[in-house]
Design a protein around this motif. Structure first.
Motif, mmCIF file in Angstrom:
data_model
loop_
_atom_site.group_PDB
_atom_site.id
_atom_site.type_symbol
_atom_site.label_atom_id
_atom_site.label_comp_id
_atom_site.label_asym_id
_atom_site.label_seq_id
_atom_site.Cartn_x
_atom_site.Cartn_y
_atom_site.Cartn_z
ATOM 1 N N LEU A 31 0.831 -1.199 0.000
ATOM 2 C CA LEU A 31 0.000 0.000 0.000
ATOM 3 C C LEU A 31 0.875 1.263 0.000
ATOM 4 O O LEU A 31 0.623 2.206 -0.756
ATOM 5 N N ILE A 32 1.910 1.248 0.811
ATOM 6 C CA ILE A 32 2.830 2.387 0.875
ATOM 7 C C ILE A 32 3.547 2.566 -0.468
ATOM 8 O O ILE A 32 3.634 3.670 -1.005
ATOM 9 N N LYS A 33 4.021 1.462 -1.021
ATOM 10 C CA LYS A 33 4.762 1.528 -2.288
ATOM 11 C C LYS A 33 3.877 2.019 -3.431
ATOM 12 O O LYS A 33 4.309 2.832 -4.245
ATOM 13 N N GLU A 34 2.628 1.522 -3.468
ATOM 14 C CA GLU A 34 1.704 1.957 -4.520
ATOM 15 C C GLU A 34 1.445 3.456 -4.448
ATOM 16 O O GLU A 34 1.408 4.144 -5.468
ATOM 17 N N THR A 35 1.258 3.946 -3.212
ATOM 18 C CA THR A 35 0.989 5.371 -3.012
ATOM 19 C C THR A 35 2.177 6.207 -3.498
ATOM 20 O O THR A 35 2.001 7.193 -4.217
ATOM 21 N N LEU A 36 3.371 5.775 -3.131
ATOM 22 C CA LEU A 36 4.588 6.497 -3.529
ATOM 23 C C LEU A 36 4.789 6.437 -5.042
ATOM 24 O O LEU A 36 5.163 7.439 -5.661
ATOM 25 N N ALA A 37 4.508 5.280 -5.632
ATOM 26 C CA ALA A 37 4.699 5.108 -7.079
ATOM 27 C C ALA A 37 3.783 6.049 -7.856
ATOM 28 O O ALA A 37 4.116 6.505 -8.950
ATOM 29 N N LYS A 38 2.613 6.373 -7.254
ATOM 30 C CA LYS A 38 1.684 7.315 -7.894
ATOM 31 C C LYS A 38 2.159 8.763 -7.750
ATOM 32 O O LYS A 38 1.527 9.680 -8.270
ATOM 33 N N GLY A 39 3.211 8.949 -6.976
ATOM 34 C CA GLY A 39 3.749 10.296 -6.782
ATOM 35 C C GLY A 39 3.206 10.981 -5.538
ATOM 36 O O GLY A 39 3.437 12.162 -5.316
ATOM 37 N N GLU A 40 2.496 10.218 -4.721
ATOM 38 C CA GLU A 40 1.918 10.790 -3.503
ATOM 39 C C GLU A 40 2.834 10.526 -2.299
ATOM 40 O O GLU A 40 3.369 9.426 -2.161
ATOM 41 N N ASN A 41 2.985 11.527 -1.429
ATOM 42 C CA ASN A 41 3.805 11.356 -0.227
ATOM 43 C C ASN A 41 3.083 10.505 0.810
ATOM 44 O O ASN A 41 1.862 10.464 0.825
ATOM 45 N N VAL A 42 3.855 9.857 1.664
ATOM 46 C CA VAL A 42 3.275 9.105 2.775
ATOM 47 C C VAL A 42 3.847 9.664 4.068
ATOM 48 O O VAL A 42 5.064 9.654 4.279
ATOM 49 N N ASN B 2 -1.667 10.318 4.910
ATOM 50 C CA ASN B 2 -1.125 10.322 6.274
ATOM 51 C C ASN B 2 -1.453 8.992 6.967
ATOM 52 O O ASN B 2 -2.044 8.103 6.361
ATOM 53 N N LYS B 3 -1.059 8.884 8.230
ATOM 54 C CA LYS B 3 -1.208 7.612 8.921
ATOM 55 C C LYS B 3 -2.675 7.193 9.072
ATOM 56 O O LYS B 3 -3.000 6.023 8.892
ATOM 57 N N SER B 4 -3.558 8.156 9.371
ATOM 58 C CA SER B 4 -4.986 7.816 9.525
ATOM 59 C C SER B 4 -5.559 7.258 8.235
ATOM 60 O O SER B 4 -6.310 6.282 8.242
ATOM 61 N N GLU B 5 -5.183 7.875 7.114
ATOM 62 C CA GLU B 5 -5.679 7.408 5.813
ATOM 63 C C GLU B 5 -5.103 6.029 5.477
ATOM 64 O O GLU B 5 -5.791 5.180 4.909
ATOM 65 N N LEU B 6 -3.852 5.852 5.859
ATOM 66 C CA LEU B 6 -3.186 4.569 5.624
ATOM 67 C C LEU B 6 -3.908 3.473 6.416
ATOM 68 O O LEU B 6 -4.203 2.394 5.887
ATOM 69 N N ILE B 7 -4.226 3.770 7.677
ATOM 70 C CA ILE B 7 -4.925 2.816 8.541
ATOM 71 C C ILE B 7 -6.295 2.471 7.965
ATOM 72 O O ILE B 7 -6.679 1.298 7.903
ATOM 73 N N GLU B 8 -7.009 3.502 7.495
ATOM 74 C CA GLU B 8 -8.340 3.300 6.943
ATOM 75 C C GLU B 8 -8.309 2.391 5.714
ATOM 76 O O GLU B 8 -9.082 1.432 5.610
ATOM 77 N N THR B 9 -7.410 2.712 4.781
ATOM 78 C CA THR B 9 -7.293 1.913 3.552
ATOM 79 C C THR B 9 -6.849 0.489 3.880
ATOM 80 O O THR B 9 -7.355 -0.472 3.306
ATOM 81 N N HIS B 18 -11.127 -1.216 12.261
ATOM 82 C CA HIS B 18 -10.285 -0.032 12.266
ATOM 83 C C HIS B 18 -9.302 -0.086 13.433
ATOM 84 O O HIS B 18 -8.126 0.246 13.303
ATOM 85 N N LYS B 19 -9.801 -0.563 14.575
ATOM 86 C CA LYS B 19 -8.972 -0.637 15.780
ATOM 87 C C LYS B 19 -7.801 -1.597 15.553
ATOM 88 O O LYS B 19 -6.657 -1.299 15.908
ATOM 89 N N ARG B 20 -8.083 -2.745 14.951
ATOM 90 C CA ARG B 20 -7.046 -3.732 14.687
ATOM 91 C C ARG B 20 -6.004 -3.174 13.709
ATOM 92 O O ARG B 20 -4.803 -3.322 13.909
ATOM 93 N N ALA B 21 -6.512 -2.512 12.669
ATOM 94 C CA ALA B 21 -5.616 -1.941 11.660
ATOM 95 C C ALA B 21 -4.689 -0.911 12.305
ATOM 96 O O ALA B 21 -3.490 -0.859 12.013
ATOM 97 N N GLU B 22 -5.252 -0.133 13.211
ATOM 98 C CA GLU B 22 -4.472 0.891 13.905
ATOM 99 C C GLU B 22 -3.355 0.242 14.728
ATOM 100 O O GLU B 22 -2.209 0.693 14.721
ATOM 101 N N GLU B 23 -3.711 -0.854 15.426
ATOM 102 C CA GLU B 23 -2.723 -1.568 16.244
ATOM 103 C C GLU B 23 -1.597 -2.125 15.376
ATOM 104 O O GLU B 23 -0.417 -2.039 15.742
ATOM 105 N N VAL B 24 -1.979 -2.692 14.238
ATOM 106 C CA VAL B 24 -0.987 -3.311 13.345
ATOM 107 C C VAL B 24 -0.036 -2.250 12.777
ATOM 108 O O VAL B 24 1.190 -2.383 12.848
ATOM 109 N N VAL B 25 -0.623 -1.166 12.254
ATOM 110 C CA VAL B 25 0.203 -0.119 11.636
ATOM 111 C C VAL B 25 1.121 0.521 12.687
ATOM 112 O O VAL B 25 2.328 0.691 12.458
ATOM 113 N N ASN B 26 0.559 0.824 13.856
ATOM 114 C CA ASN B 26 1.375 1.415 14.912
ATOM 115 C C ASN B 26 2.499 0.488 15.347
ATOM 116 O O ASN B 26 3.633 0.932 15.546
#
Lengths: 92, 93
Positions: A31-42, B2-9, B18-26
């Motif tokens: 997910l991080i790599k895809e976002t970066l590849a699109k030119g979006e910052n993470v 950002n991190k919140s959007e990353l967690i959501e996706t 959402h709670k589990r995803a937050e724990e994993v990402v953190n």
């Protein structure tokens, strides 16, 4: 540290099955790599920012031959550590 | 993103709460921070590697006043992008 240790951590600390933990790690990185590849910052608060930057063309030199060359415009990835991460690393 | 959007996706993709995803990402980013704090190198295939570089003390100058200042030894994390990701970013795919 590698992806294996990250998955192990998820298994040990959160009780996630090993296979699922490994899939989580892989999926998050994808997910991080895809976002970066699109030119979006993470931006990961408390960790740092992965920033995609466009570099302009510039004149350079081949360091071996001294020959003047044009460096084409290009897109690169940089990482800027957060203040929290830098502080943590420097704490004794 | 950002991190919140990353967690959501991430939660949607993995079909977890959402709670589990937050724990994993953190936990993933905390583990990486802890490894770097311990001076450990991190090598994530496909993404890149993080290394902590140590700098010794040196005498610098205040660029405005020219006044000498003592710069304490410090450590800084460096990220080197992996070959595969570097190419994907260049190509924009």
């Amino acid at each position: 540290m590698t992806k294996i240790e990250l998955a192990k951590q998820l298994h040990q600390e959160l009780g996630i099955k090993q296979k699922e933990a490994a899939d989580h790690v892989e999926a998050l990185l994808d997910l991080i790599k895809e976002t970066l590849a699109k030119g979006e910052n993470v931006k990961i608060s408390g960790f740092g920012i992965f920033e995609v930057r466009d570099k302009n063309a510039r004149r350079g030199r081949n360091p071996q031959t001294g020959e003047s060359i044009t460096i084409e415009p290009r897109r690169v990835l940089t990482f800027k550590p957060s203040a929290i991460l830098k502080e943590g690393i420097n704490r004794e | 993103m950002n991190k919140s959007e990353l967690i959501e996706t991430f939660a949607l993709q993995r079909e977890i709460s959402h709670k589990r995803a937050e724990e994993v990402v953190n936990m993933i980013f905390n583990s990486m921070s802890e490894a770097m704090t311990a001076g450990e190198r991190i090598e994530i295939r496909g993404l890149g590697s993080f290394v902590v570089k140590e700098y010794g003390a040196y005498t610098g100058r205040n660029p405005k006043t020219g006044e000498p200042i003592e710069v304490k030894p410090k450590k800084l994390p460096f990220f080197k992008v992996g070959k595969e990701l570097k190419e994907r970013i260049l190509d924009g795919e």
